[in-house]
Scaffold this active site. Sequence first.
Site, PDB file in Angstrom:
ATOM      1  CB  ALA A 139      -0.881  -0.030   1.235  1.00 40.45           C
ATOM      2  N   GLY A 188       0.578  -4.969   0.893  1.00 41.73           N
ATOM      3  CA  GLY A 188      -0.606  -5.040   0.036  1.00 41.73           C
ATOM      4  C   GLY A 188      -0.343  -5.765  -1.273  1.00 41.73           C
ATOM      5  CD  GLU A 232      -2.321  -7.411   2.964  1.00 39.49           C
ATOM      6  OE1 GLU A 232      -1.841  -6.324   2.593  1.00 39.49           O
ATOM      7  OE2 GLU A 232      -2.975  -7.527   4.005  1.00 39.49           O
ATOM      8  CD  GLU A 260       1.611  -5.425   5.745  1.00 39.05           C
ATOM      9  OE1 GLU A 260       2.404  -6.335   6.081  1.00 39.05           O
ATOM     10  OE2 GLU A 260       0.892  -5.490   4.736  1.00 39.05           O
TER      11      GLU A 260
HETATM   12  N1  DAK Z   1       4.646   3.091  -0.833  1.00 39.53           N
HETATM   13  C1  DAK Z   1       5.079   4.254  -1.405  1.00 39.53           C
HETATM   14  N2  DAK Z   1       6.246   4.371  -2.059  1.00 39.53           N
HETATM   15  C2  DAK Z   1       7.021   3.283  -2.140  1.00 39.53           C
HETATM   16  C3  DAK Z   1       6.644   2.037  -1.567  1.00 39.53           C
HETATM   17  C4  DAK Z   1       5.381   1.957  -0.890  1.00 39.53           C
HETATM   18  N3  DAK Z   1       4.912   0.850  -0.344  1.00 39.53           N
HETATM   19  N4  DAK Z   1       7.636   1.151  -1.806  1.00 39.53           N
HETATM   20  C5  DAK Z   1       8.571   1.814  -2.504  1.00 39.53           C
HETATM   21  N5  DAK Z   1       8.224   3.095  -2.702  1.00 39.53           N
HETATM   22  C6  DAK Z   1       8.971   4.139  -3.413  1.00 39.53           C
HETATM   23  C7  DAK Z   1      10.182   4.616  -2.593  1.00 39.53           C
HETATM   24  O1  DAK Z   1       9.798   5.555  -1.619  1.00 39.53           O
HETATM   25  C8  DAK Z   1      11.052   5.199  -3.676  1.00 39.53           C
HETATM   26  O2  DAK Z   1      10.552   6.472  -4.028  1.00 39.53           O
HETATM   27  P1  DAK Z   1      11.593   7.721  -4.297  1.00 39.53           P
HETATM   28  O3  DAK Z   1      12.407   7.850  -3.090  1.00 39.53           O
HETATM   29  O4  DAK Z   1      12.380   7.276  -5.503  1.00 39.53           O
HETATM   30  O5  DAK Z   1      10.677   8.877  -4.586  1.00 39.53           O
HETATM   31  C9  DAK Z   1      10.787   4.295  -4.874  1.00 39.53           C
HETATM   32  O6  DAK Z   1       9.552   3.631  -4.595  1.00 39.53           O
HETATM   33  C10 DAK Z   1      11.872   3.240  -5.035  1.00 39.53           C
HETATM   34  O7  DAK Z   1      12.012   2.568  -3.801  1.00 39.53           O
HETATM   35  P2  DAK Z   1      13.451   2.420  -3.070  1.00 39.53           P
HETATM   36  O8  DAK Z   1      14.366   3.527  -3.418  1.00 39.53           O
HETATM   37  O9  DAK Z   1      13.173   2.184  -1.632  1.00 39.53           O
HETATM   38  O10 DAK Z   1      13.980   1.075  -3.766  1.00 39.53           O
HETATM   39  P3  DAK Z   1      14.956   0.001  -3.143  1.00 39.53           P
HETATM   40  O11 DAK Z   1      15.328  -0.903  -4.269  1.00 39.53           O
HETATM   41  O12 DAK Z   1      16.052   0.640  -2.332  1.00 39.53           O
HETATM   42  O13 DAK Z   1      14.047  -0.829  -2.104  1.00 39.53           O
HETATM   43  C11 DAK Z   1      12.040  -1.960  -1.390  1.00 39.53           C
HETATM   44  C12 DAK Z   1      12.944  -1.573  -2.597  1.00 39.53           C
HETATM   45  C13 DAK Z   1      10.761  -2.595  -1.943  1.00 39.53           C
HETATM   46  C14 DAK Z   1      12.775  -2.989  -0.531  1.00 39.53           C
HETATM   47  C15 DAK Z   1      11.747  -0.690  -0.546  1.00 39.53           C
HETATM   48  O14 DAK Z   1      11.246   0.317  -1.446  1.00 39.53           O
HETATM   49  C16 DAK Z   1      10.725  -0.917   0.504  1.00 39.53           C
HETATM   50  O15 DAK Z   1      11.036  -1.465   1.576  1.00 39.53           O
HETATM   51  N6  DAK Z   1       9.494  -0.434   0.272  1.00 39.53           N
HETATM   52  C17 DAK Z   1       8.422  -0.484   1.248  1.00 39.53           C
HETATM   53  C18 DAK Z   1       7.862  -1.869   1.284  1.00 39.53           C
HETATM   54  C19 DAK Z   1       6.808  -1.987   2.330  1.00 39.53           C
HETATM   55  O16 DAK Z   1       7.047  -1.756   3.537  1.00 39.53           O
HETATM   56  N7  DAK Z   1       5.629  -2.349   1.869  1.00 39.53           N
HETATM   57  C20 DAK Z   1       4.515  -2.547   2.730  1.00 39.53           C
HETATM   58  C21 DAK Z   1       3.737  -1.295   2.697  1.00 39.53           C
HETATM   59  S1  DAK Z   1       2.572  -1.306   3.970  1.00 39.53           S
HETATM   60  C22 DAK Z   1      -4.164  -0.724   6.019  1.00 39.53           C
HETATM   61  C23 DAK Z   1      -4.385  -1.666   5.117  1.00 39.53           C
HETATM   62  C24 DAK Z   1      -3.347  -2.251   4.470  1.00 39.53           C
HETATM   63  C25 DAK Z   1      -2.072  -1.916   4.715  1.00 39.53           C
HETATM   64  C26 DAK Z   1      -1.854  -0.971   5.614  1.00 39.53           C
HETATM   65  C27 DAK Z   1      -2.866  -0.390   6.260  1.00 39.53           C
HETATM   66  N8  DAK Z   1      -5.230  -0.077   6.640  1.00 39.53           N
HETATM   67  C28 DAK Z   1      -5.980  -0.751   7.602  1.00 39.53           C
HETATM   68  C29 DAK Z   1      -5.413   1.290   6.301  1.00 39.53           C
HETATM   69  C30 DAK Z   1      -1.003  -2.459   3.974  1.00 39.53           C
HETATM   70  C31 DAK Z   1       0.166  -1.886   4.152  1.00 39.53           C
HETATM   71  C32 DAK Z   1       1.274  -2.087   3.324  1.00 39.53           C
HETATM   72  O17 DAK Z   1       1.228  -2.673   2.268  1.00 39.53           O
END
Ligand code: DAK
Length: 260
Positions: free
Chosen positions: A66, A111, A114, A134
């Site tokens: 997400a 997400g 998911e 998360e």
């Molecule tokens: N959201 C927004 N931007 C993201 C992103 C994400 N999930 N993942 C990556 N990006 C963006 C980065 O910020 C970066 O943007 P810039 O800095 O270039 O502007 C760009 O994509 C490239 O990412 P990186 O520079 O970080 O690339 P790397 O190769 O160094 O790393 C990575 C890749 C996938 C390991 C890293 O980007 C990463 O850890 N990303 C986050 C992954 C993550 O934590 N995903 C889970 C998100 S939380 C809810 C319902 C559902 C959920 C939550 C709440 N409610 C009840 C409301 C679900 C939550 C999730 O899915």
Amino acid sequence: MTEKFVELNMEEGIATVTINRQKSLNALSQEVLEQLGQVIKYVGQDDEVRVVIITGAGSKAFVAGADIGAMVNMTAQEARDYSIFAHKVFESIEQLPKPVIAAVNGYALGGGNELALACDIRVASSTANFGQPEITLGIIPGFGGTQRLSRLVGKGRALELILTGKMIDAKTAEAMGLVNVVVPPEELMNTAKGIAKKIAAFSPLSITFAKEAVNRGLQMTLKLGSKYEIELWTDCFTTEDQDIGMAAFLNKQKPAFKGA
Ligand code: DAK
């Protein structure tokens, strides 16, 4: 004008849906989710579409989760609404009367994992990575992960991923049953299309019944699920395709199912 983040390509009864928001590794913003929901509704209603494939644009990410930027300042009520909306979209994938294959081309995190879980079959590139990170953000999976992951791989493995937030590679995901098959990146789409074509050749009616029996049966006790299976099995015998399939077998021919 709204930017287009979800692309649709139709070919021989197979609809390929590509999430394309590469600057954020295809992260699921509200707009992406809305567009995905609209495309899923469209392919569900199009009789030409027999199987759907969902993938991510580029070689790096399927969907990296997400959109964290969009969530950072959410109130609890906004978070609830976001989660409810995402659940509706993912349920529309799970309940689509057509099979949906996830072609996981890279990161499937949060997400993104998911989304893959809401699909029926997961094909992964050997470069893909999976996880529910998360917990590292101070939240829990909110798009179905706590429920679908544990049903697919079992409670212990699901909790290991959810509580540690660790990332696993495609082979590890395959070994735990999260992924059906792992292939080199250049073979990913052909493999997914090969599975889709095989399924598309069968009766769309029995395909729908089979998907429904498994998915709805999983929500029931074994006894009720078995009763439900009897109903759907019986329904097969009201179709022309059942006559066609069995007659073709007995005549040593290939069946030409009609979808009737
Ligand atoms: N959201 C927004 N931007 C993201 C992103 C994400 N999930 N993942 C990556 N990006 C963006 C980065 O910020 C970066 O943007 P810039 O800095 O270039 O502007 C760009 O994509 C490239 O990412 P990186 O520079 O970080 O690339 P790397 O190769 O160094 O790393 C990575 C890749 C996938 C390991 C890293 O980007 C990463 O850890 N990303 C986050 C992954 C993550 O934590 N995903 C889970 C998100 S939380 C809810 C319902 C559902 C959920 C939550 C709440 N409610 C009840 C409301 C679900 C939550 C999730 O899915």
